[in-house]
Design a protein around this motif. Structure first.
Motif, PDB file in Angstrom:
ATOM      1  N   ASP A 238      21.054  29.281  69.492  1.00 31.80           N
ATOM      2  CA  ASP A 238      21.970  29.734  68.596  1.00 31.80           C
ATOM      3  C   ASP A 238      21.322  29.809  67.316  1.00 31.80           C
ATOM      4  O   ASP A 238      20.384  28.995  66.796  1.00 31.80           O
ATOM      5  CB  ASP A 238      23.155  28.788  68.267  1.00 31.80           C
ATOM      6  CG  ASP A 238      23.806  28.957  69.881  1.00 31.80           C
ATOM      7  OD1 ASP A 238      23.759  29.730  70.766  1.00 31.80           O
ATOM      8  OD2 ASP A 238      24.460  27.922  70.132  1.00 31.80           O
ATOM      9  N   VAL A 239      21.583  31.024  66.489  1.00 31.05           N
ATOM     10  CA  VAL A 239      21.081  30.990  64.881  1.00 31.05           C
ATOM     11  C   VAL A 239      22.344  31.303  64.227  1.00 31.05           C
ATOM     12  O   VAL A 239      23.235  32.041  64.547  1.00 31.05           O
ATOM     13  CB  VAL A 239      20.202  32.239  65.199  1.00 31.05           C
ATOM     14  CG1 VAL A 239      19.705  32.493  63.530  1.00 31.05           C
ATOM     15  CG2 VAL A 239      18.943  32.090  66.054  1.00 31.05           C
TER      16      VAL A 239
ATOM     17  N   ASP B 232      10.175  34.007  65.598  1.00 28.05           N
ATOM     18  CA  ASP B 232      10.014  33.016  66.653  1.00 28.05           C
ATOM     19  C   ASP B 232      11.221  32.899  67.331  1.00 28.05           C
ATOM     20  O   ASP B 232      11.344  32.516  68.530  1.00 28.05           O
ATOM     21  CB  ASP B 232       9.327  31.974  66.175  1.00 28.05           C
ATOM     22  CG  ASP B 232      10.189  31.377  64.953  1.00 28.05           C
ATOM     23  OD1 ASP B 232      11.024  31.815  64.431  1.00 28.05           O
ATOM     24  OD2 ASP B 232       9.605  29.937  64.613  1.00 28.05           O
ATOM     25  N   SER B 233      12.424  32.799  66.483  1.00 21.69           N
ATOM     26  CA  SER B 233      13.711  32.413  67.223  1.00 21.69           C
ATOM     27  C   SER B 233      14.327  33.579  68.119  1.00 21.69           C
ATOM     28  O   SER B 233      15.044  33.573  68.999  1.00 21.69           O
ATOM     29  CB  SER B 233      14.750  32.333  66.133  1.00 21.69           C
ATOM     30  OG  SER B 233      14.651  30.905  65.381  1.00 21.69           O
TER      31      SER B 233
ATOM     32  N   VAL C  86      25.423  44.070  65.166  1.00 13.06           N
ATOM     33  CA  VAL C  86      24.787  42.954  65.520  1.00 13.06           C
ATOM     34  C   VAL C  86      23.320  43.030  65.526  1.00 13.06           C
ATOM     35  O   VAL C  86      22.295  42.152  65.168  1.00 13.06           O
ATOM     36  CB  VAL C  86      25.294  42.323  66.945  1.00 13.06           C
ATOM     37  CG1 VAL C  86      24.463  41.197  67.542  1.00 13.06           C
ATOM     38  CG2 VAL C  86      26.592  42.184  67.109  1.00 13.06           C
ATOM     39  N   ARG C  87      22.742  44.113  65.919  1.00 12.69           N
ATOM     40  CA  ARG C  87      21.225  44.527  66.188  1.00 12.69           C
ATOM     41  C   ARG C  87      20.895  44.415  64.710  1.00 12.69           C
ATOM     42  O   ARG C  87      19.695  43.943  64.562  1.00 12.69           O
ATOM     43  CB  ARG C  87      21.175  45.769  66.688  1.00 12.69           C
ATOM     44  CG  ARG C  87      21.051  45.810  68.165  1.00 12.69           C
ATOM     45  CD  ARG C  87      20.570  47.096  68.888  1.00 12.69           C
ATOM     46  NE  ARG C  87      21.362  48.353  68.524  1.00 12.69           N
ATOM     47  CZ  ARG C  87      22.389  48.981  69.084  1.00 12.69           C
ATOM     48  NH1 ARG C  87      22.657  48.203  70.138  1.00 12.69           N
ATOM     49  NH2 ARG C  87      22.957  50.009  68.504  1.00 12.69           N
ATOM     50  N   ARG C  88      21.619  45.043  63.730  1.00 18.21           N
ATOM     51  CA  ARG C  88      21.093  44.969  62.229  1.00 18.21           C
ATOM     52  C   ARG C  88      20.937  43.389  61.747  1.00 18.21           C
ATOM     53  O   ARG C  88      19.815  43.230  60.982  1.00 18.21           O
ATOM     54  CB  ARG C  88      21.928  45.739  61.389  1.00 18.21           C
ATOM     55  CG  ARG C  88      21.704  47.290  61.526  1.00 18.21           C
ATOM     56  CD  ARG C  88      22.811  47.933  60.884  1.00 18.21           C
ATOM     57  NE  ARG C  88      22.835  48.052  59.252  1.00 18.21           N
ATOM     58  CZ  ARG C  88      23.722  48.307  58.515  1.00 18.21           C
ATOM     59  NH1 ARG C  88      24.829  48.969  59.032  1.00 18.21           N
ATOM     60  NH2 ARG C  88      23.495  48.049  57.143  1.00 18.21           N
ATOM     61  N   LEU C  89      21.828  42.702  62.068  1.00 14.62           N
ATOM     62  CA  LEU C  89      21.861  41.186  61.694  1.00 14.62           C
ATOM     63  C   LEU C  89      20.803  40.482  62.410  1.00 14.62           C
ATOM     64  O   LEU C  89      20.137  39.483  61.616  1.00 14.62           O
ATOM     65  CB  LEU C  89      23.188  40.636  62.041  1.00 14.62           C
ATOM     66  CG  LEU C  89      24.401  41.238  61.238  1.00 14.62           C
ATOM     67  CD1 LEU C  89      25.701  40.500  61.819  1.00 14.62           C
ATOM     68  CD2 LEU C  89      24.269  40.811  59.747  1.00 14.62           C
ATOM     69  N   THR C  90      20.142  40.886  63.354  1.00 13.51           N
ATOM     70  CA  THR C  90      18.871  40.077  63.920  1.00 13.51           C
ATOM     71  C   THR C  90      17.974  40.399  63.135  1.00 13.51           C
ATOM     72  O   THR C  90      16.813  39.491  63.137  1.00 13.51           O
ATOM     73  CB  THR C  90      18.663  40.675  65.229  1.00 13.51           C
ATOM     74  OG1 THR C  90      18.206  42.084  65.251  1.00 13.51           O
ATOM     75  CG2 THR C  90      19.713  40.451  66.154  1.00 13.51           C
ATOM     76  N   ARG C  91      17.695  41.106  62.098  1.00 15.18           N
ATOM     77  CA  ARG C  91      16.784  41.435  60.809  1.00 15.18           C
ATOM     78  C   ARG C  91      16.634  39.934  59.967  1.00 15.18           C
ATOM     79  O   ARG C  91      15.653  39.873  59.540  1.00 15.18           O
ATOM     80  CB  ARG C  91      16.891  42.482  60.150  1.00 15.18           C
ATOM     81  CG  ARG C  91      16.752  43.920  60.922  1.00 15.18           C
ATOM     82  CD  ARG C  91      16.751  45.105  60.091  1.00 15.18           C
ATOM     83  NE  ARG C  91      16.760  46.529  60.897  1.00 15.18           N
ATOM     84  CZ  ARG C  91      16.617  47.554  60.134  1.00 15.18           C
ATOM     85  NH1 ARG C  91      16.695  47.446  58.844  1.00 15.18           N
ATOM     86  NH2 ARG C  91      16.540  48.595  60.947  1.00 15.18           N
ATOM     87  N   LEU C  92      17.933  39.413  59.865  1.00  9.13           N
ATOM     88  CA  LEU C  92      18.043  38.033  59.399  1.00  9.13           C
ATOM     89  C   LEU C  92      17.291  36.844  59.911  1.00  9.13           C
ATOM     90  O   LEU C  92      17.391  36.097  59.406  1.00  9.13           O
ATOM     91  CB  LEU C  92      19.467  37.924  58.923  1.00  9.13           C
ATOM     92  CG  LEU C  92      19.783  38.919  57.873  1.00  9.13           C
ATOM     93  CD1 LEU C  92      21.332  38.575  57.543  1.00  9.13           C
ATOM     94  CD2 LEU C  92      18.931  39.116  56.692  1.00  9.13           C
ATOM     95  N   VAL C  93      16.967  37.127  61.185  1.00  8.13           N
ATOM     96  CA  VAL C  93      16.559  36.173  61.990  1.00  8.13           C
ATOM     97  C   VAL C  93      14.942  35.944  62.208  1.00  8.13           C
ATOM     98  O   VAL C  93      14.470  36.804  62.365  1.00  8.13           O
ATOM     99  CB  VAL C  93      17.390  36.161  63.669  1.00  8.13           C
ATOM    100  CG1 VAL C  93      16.772  35.083  64.626  1.00  8.13           C
ATOM    101  CG2 VAL C  93      19.056  36.320  63.765  1.00  8.13           C
TER     102      VAL C  93
END
Length: 241
Positions: A197-198, A167-168, A157-164
């Protein structure tokens, strides 16, 4: 520009409504000014009709027996609850308006009006589209998949936040998996007082768990090529202190 894909980045309202109906464990029924809650008592036919098994002391059963022409007008309500603990766990609500009729020892409900409410608004679903649609192919496995992702793979989940977008993630104190369907994964970004939500769409739909694994690996490959968002870096730094 190339040809447009034939799939969408999110499920349509009819399929989303059928997914809520397929996975809901409880059902609230309002009829003749009364309201009853039923747990584990309903099943769903392929065309979206609801078969309700009643306890012997149910007021709803007595009302249906006395209804004119044997048809009892009613409203059924279903809640879609996120399987992973997050702030504001109700992801959607579904209301079906129609009539009950007796079917052996059950009541058979035929929807005439379908309303799905999820952020940001409610939408009326065409009854024929609702009847023709089916639940998302991952709906029955979603709870298990998301719980496993949240509990066993927080690093993913932490790695996937790199795609967010940064500003979100601004002010984020926790990011959790909220939903997954054949079109993508949704993350809930929680802040001190608010949340948002993203959506991370898949490049092509995942129609079974095997394909979902492939799509998740593709997202992680994209994430590995992306830089870590500054907002999340600051969050980690604060936590390490």
């Amino acid at each position: 520009m190339g040809d447009s894909p034939t799939w969408t980045a999110a499920p349509g309202a009819a399929q989303r409504a059928r997914s809520v109906l397929a996975t809901a464990w409880s059902c609230a029924v309002s009829a003749q000014g009364g309201r009853e809650e039923f747990v584990g008592a309903h099943t769903v036919a392929e065309d979206g009709r609801v078969l309700l098994r009643l306890p012997g002391d149910s007021a709803l059963g007595a009302a249906a027996l006395c209804a004119p022409r044997g048809e009892l007008p009613a409203v059924l309500e279903f809640a879609d609850v996120a399987p992973v603990p997050v702030r504001d766990r109700i992801r959607a609500r579904l209301w079906l308006t129609g009539r009950f009729a007796h079917a052996d020892e059950h009541l058979l409900f035929q929807p005439r009006r379908v309303v799905l409410r999820q952020a940001p608004a409610a939408v009326v679903v065409d009854p024929e589209e609702f009847a023709a649609a089916g639940p998302d192919p991952l709906a029955s496995a979603e709870a298990r998949l998301l719980t496993h992702l949240a509990d066993a793979h927080p690093d993913v989940v932490r790695r996937l936040t790199r795609l967010v977008a940064a500003d979100s993630l601004h002010g984020a104190v926790r990011v959790r998996p909220l939903a997954v369907d054949r079109h993508g994964l949704t993350l809930r970004v929680e802040r001190a007082r608010t949340h948002g939500d993203v959506r991370l769409p898949f490049h092509t739909p995942a129609d079974d768990v095997g394909r979902l694994t492939e799509r998740m690996h593709a997202l992680l490959t994209q994430a590995s090529a992306a830089s870590c968002p500054r907002a999340l870096q600051r969050q980690r730094a604060d936590g390490d202190g």
